[in-house]
Design a protein around this motif. Structure first.
Motif, PDB file in Angstrom:
ATOM      1  N   GLU A 114      -7.489   7.382  -0.717  1.00  0.00           N
ATOM      2  CA  GLU A 114      -8.293   6.435   0.047  1.00  0.00           C
ATOM      3  C   GLU A 114      -8.066   4.994  -0.384  1.00  0.00           C
ATOM      4  O   GLU A 114      -8.159   4.070   0.429  1.00  0.00           O
ATOM      5  CB  GLU A 114      -9.778   6.791  -0.078  1.00  0.00           C
ATOM      6  CG  GLU A 114     -10.150   8.106   0.603  1.00  0.00           C
ATOM      7  CD  GLU A 114     -11.639   8.385   0.536  1.00  0.00           C
ATOM      8  OE1 GLU A 114     -12.378   7.527  -0.009  1.00  0.00           O
ATOM      9  OE2 GLU A 114     -12.067   9.444   1.030  1.00  0.00           O
ATOM     10  N   ASP A 115      -7.768   4.780  -1.666  1.00  0.00           N
ATOM     11  CA  ASP A 115      -7.566   3.407  -2.127  1.00  0.00           C
ATOM     12  C   ASP A 115      -6.141   2.918  -1.901  1.00  0.00           C
ATOM     13  O   ASP A 115      -5.818   1.770  -2.193  1.00  0.00           O
ATOM     14  CB  ASP A 115      -7.943   3.264  -3.605  1.00  0.00           C
ATOM     15  CG  ASP A 115      -7.122   4.181  -4.509  1.00  0.00           C
ATOM     16  OD1 ASP A 115      -6.232   4.894  -3.992  1.00  0.00           O
ATOM     17  OD2 ASP A 115      -7.380   4.193  -5.726  1.00  0.00           O
ATOM     18  N   ARG A 116      -5.250   3.821  -1.415  1.00  0.00           N
ATOM     19  CA  ARG A 116      -3.876   3.480  -1.056  1.00  0.00           C
ATOM     20  C   ARG A 116      -3.067   3.017  -2.267  1.00  0.00           C
ATOM     21  O   ARG A 116      -2.132   2.235  -2.157  1.00  0.00           O
ATOM     22  CB  ARG A 116      -3.854   2.419   0.056  1.00  0.00           C
ATOM     23  CG  ARG A 116      -4.671   2.810   1.262  1.00  0.00           C
ATOM     24  CD  ARG A 116      -4.794   1.684   2.255  1.00  0.00           C
ATOM     25  NE  ARG A 116      -3.629   1.621   3.120  1.00  0.00           N
ATOM     26  CZ  ARG A 116      -3.399   0.634   3.983  1.00  0.00           C
ATOM     27  NH1 ARG A 116      -4.229  -0.390   4.043  1.00  0.00           N
ATOM     28  NH2 ARG A 116      -2.324   0.641   4.743  1.00  0.00           N
TER      29      ARG A 116
ATOM     30  N   ILE B  43      -3.615  -5.492  -2.261  1.00  0.00           N
ATOM     31  CA  ILE B  43      -2.864  -4.417  -1.608  1.00  0.00           C
ATOM     32  C   ILE B  43      -2.403  -4.904  -0.240  1.00  0.00           C
ATOM     33  O   ILE B  43      -3.217  -5.176   0.651  1.00  0.00           O
ATOM     34  CB  ILE B  43      -3.723  -3.147  -1.444  1.00  0.00           C
ATOM     35  CG1 ILE B  43      -4.362  -2.751  -2.785  1.00  0.00           C
ATOM     36  CG2 ILE B  43      -2.876  -2.018  -0.886  1.00  0.00           C
ATOM     37  CD1 ILE B  43      -3.377  -2.454  -3.870  1.00  0.00           C
TER      38      ILE B  43
ATOM     39  N   SER C 231       0.844  -1.201   0.000  1.00  0.00           N
ATOM     40  CA  SER C 231       0.000   0.000   0.000  1.00  0.00           C
ATOM     41  C   SER C 231       0.872   1.241   0.000  1.00  0.00           C
ATOM     42  O   SER C 231       2.004   1.225   0.471  1.00  0.00           O
ATOM     43  CB  SER C 231      -0.918   0.005   1.222  1.00  0.00           C
ATOM     44  OG  SER C 231      -0.158   0.116   2.423  1.00  0.00           O
TER      45      SER C 231
ATOM     46  N   GLU D 222      -6.668  -6.955 -10.786  1.00  0.00           N
ATOM     47  CA  GLU D 222      -5.993  -5.972  -9.942  1.00  0.00           C
ATOM     48  C   GLU D 222      -5.248  -6.679  -8.808  1.00  0.00           C
ATOM     49  O   GLU D 222      -5.694  -7.701  -8.291  1.00  0.00           O
ATOM     50  CB  GLU D 222      -7.005  -4.969  -9.361  1.00  0.00           C
ATOM     51  CG  GLU D 222      -7.604  -4.063 -10.410  1.00  0.00           C
ATOM     52  CD  GLU D 222      -8.289  -2.853  -9.796  1.00  0.00           C
ATOM     53  OE1 GLU D 222      -8.251  -2.721  -8.555  1.00  0.00           O
ATOM     54  OE2 GLU D 222      -8.842  -2.050 -10.564  1.00  0.00           O
TER      55      GLU D 222
ATOM     56  N   GLU E 178      -2.092   3.345 -10.406  1.00  0.00           N
ATOM     57  CA  GLU E 178      -3.477   3.061 -10.778  1.00  0.00           C
ATOM     58  C   GLU E 178      -3.658   3.160 -12.294  1.00  0.00           C
ATOM     59  O   GLU E 178      -4.294   2.307 -12.917  1.00  0.00           O
ATOM     60  CB  GLU E 178      -4.407   4.031 -10.058  1.00  0.00           C
ATOM     61  CG  GLU E 178      -5.853   3.612 -10.031  1.00  0.00           C
ATOM     62  CD  GLU E 178      -6.655   4.403  -9.017  1.00  0.00           C
ATOM     63  OE1 GLU E 178      -7.609   3.832  -8.447  1.00  0.00           O
ATOM     64  OE2 GLU E 178      -6.342   5.593  -8.798  1.00  0.00           O
TER      65      GLU E 178
END
Length: 344
Positions: free
Chosen positions: A95-97, A116, A88, A113, A103
């Motif tokens: 917020e999605d780290r 994390i 992460s 995907e 991304e």
């Protein structure tokens, strides 16, 4: 597929005083390979790494790659492969780290995907990692501990650990080590050549940078930091043609390898044509530019300051295979404006 390791031997400071980010829009980065990219042929294997915990041998091209630390995820993605697990990004990742350049690269490459891995405390959850069934863990720039290394290798997973010390592998070595681990040495060399070309092209477009003295500075409430030539962020400035001011190295107290701290009463000794800084918000930038303390620095007093603003951009200043092209255009724009002021 199973890849086994042979082992002979048994923090990150992305920014010390907070990150510097450029204002404005960031650039875009395209992965070097296509979504169909795969690790190299078996001809280059086995490959062996010497590192702080001993020796690791990867016997065959890994297919399920896990990454840990800074820059390795970016290198794998830039070589056209989506890892099964990544650490992460708790600074600059939102917020999605996940940082925006990572991304974007995952979206461009497609596929599943990655998981994390929580790195908020810089501690690797071996159980969480092993649940992703990796063939290799690449952690060449990380704080991976001996205990974590032992736990992963004892589970039969080869680990590429830091070369000489935690959080210290040069960013270019992170890319070449990743290429070697994947059997993609030539692609990694091509990637580095392209990154160097982007910096060289920017330098050629701004001949006024050549020989201009610079101080990379950050103000963190009660502590003022100057980054030294050993810092990879300063290395990029020097690649653009800037010269670290002699006053910066003269103030180095030797307490750290890539930065030094300066007391308020000595700030007037920071004599450079241009000051480059990083802040998390426009309010912090305004404080840096207008405070009585920082205005003791001659370049700040005259307004010859280039600033990177925002948490994402601050994180991007530390060069990787993806961050360098992402931040370079804004970085150059800020430096050009500051140099124009300095040279009046």
């Amino acid at each position: 597929m199973s890849v086994r390791t042979s082992r002979l031997g048994a923090l990150v400071a992305l920014t010390v005083a907070g990150g510097l980010v450029l204002s404005g829009c960031a650039g875009t980065t395209e992965p070097a390979a296509t979504p169909d990219a795969a690790p190299g042929s078996t001809d280059s294997f086995p490959v062996t790494f010497e590192h702080i915990y001993g020796t690791t041998t990867i016997d065959a091209p890994p297919e399920r790659i896990a990454t840990w630390g800074w820059g390795v995820t970016d290198a794998v993605l830039a070589l056209g492969i989506v890892p099964v697990a990544i650490s992460s990004m708790d600074y600059g990742g939102g917020e999605d780290r996940i940082t925006p350049w990572v991304e974007d690269a995952i979206a461009d490459l497609g596929g599943e995907e990655p998981v994390i891995l929580d790195s908020a405390t810089y501690e690797l959850s071996v159980e969480e990692l092993l649940a992703t069934d990796p063939d290799v863990l690449i952690a060449s720039y990380s704080g991976l501990t001996q205990e974590e290394y032992d736990a992963v290798t004892n589970a039969g997973i080869p680990v590429v650990a830091p070369e000489e010390a935690l959080w210290s592998t040069p960013w270019r070595d992170v890319i070449t080590d990743t290429g070697k681990a994947l059997g993609m040495d030539a692609a990694a060399e091509d990637l580095l050549a392209d990154l160097d070309r982007q910096v060289a092209d920017a330098a050629a477009e701004h001949p006024e940078f050549d020989g201009t003295t610079i101080a990379y500075a950050a103000d963190d409430v009660d502590t003022f930091y100057l980054y030294l030539p050993a810092d990879p962020r300063v290395e990029i400035l020097e690649d653009l043609g800037f010269v670290t001011a002699e006053s910066v190295t003269a103030l180095d107290d030797g307490a750290a390898t890539f930065y030094t701290t300066v007391s308020a009463e000595n700030l007037d000794q920071v004599d450079a044509d241009v000051v480059f800084t990083q802040v998390e918000s426009e309010d912090q930038l305004d404080t840096f530019l207008t405070s009585a303390r920082t205005k003791l620095i001659p370049a700040v007093a005259t307004g010859a300051v280039g600033a990177i603003v925002g948490e994402e951009n601050v994180a991007a200043i530390s060069p990787t295979a993806l961050t360098l092209p992402w931040i370079l255009p804004d970085m150059v724009e800020q430096l050009a404006a500051a140099t124009a002021v300095a040279k009046g």
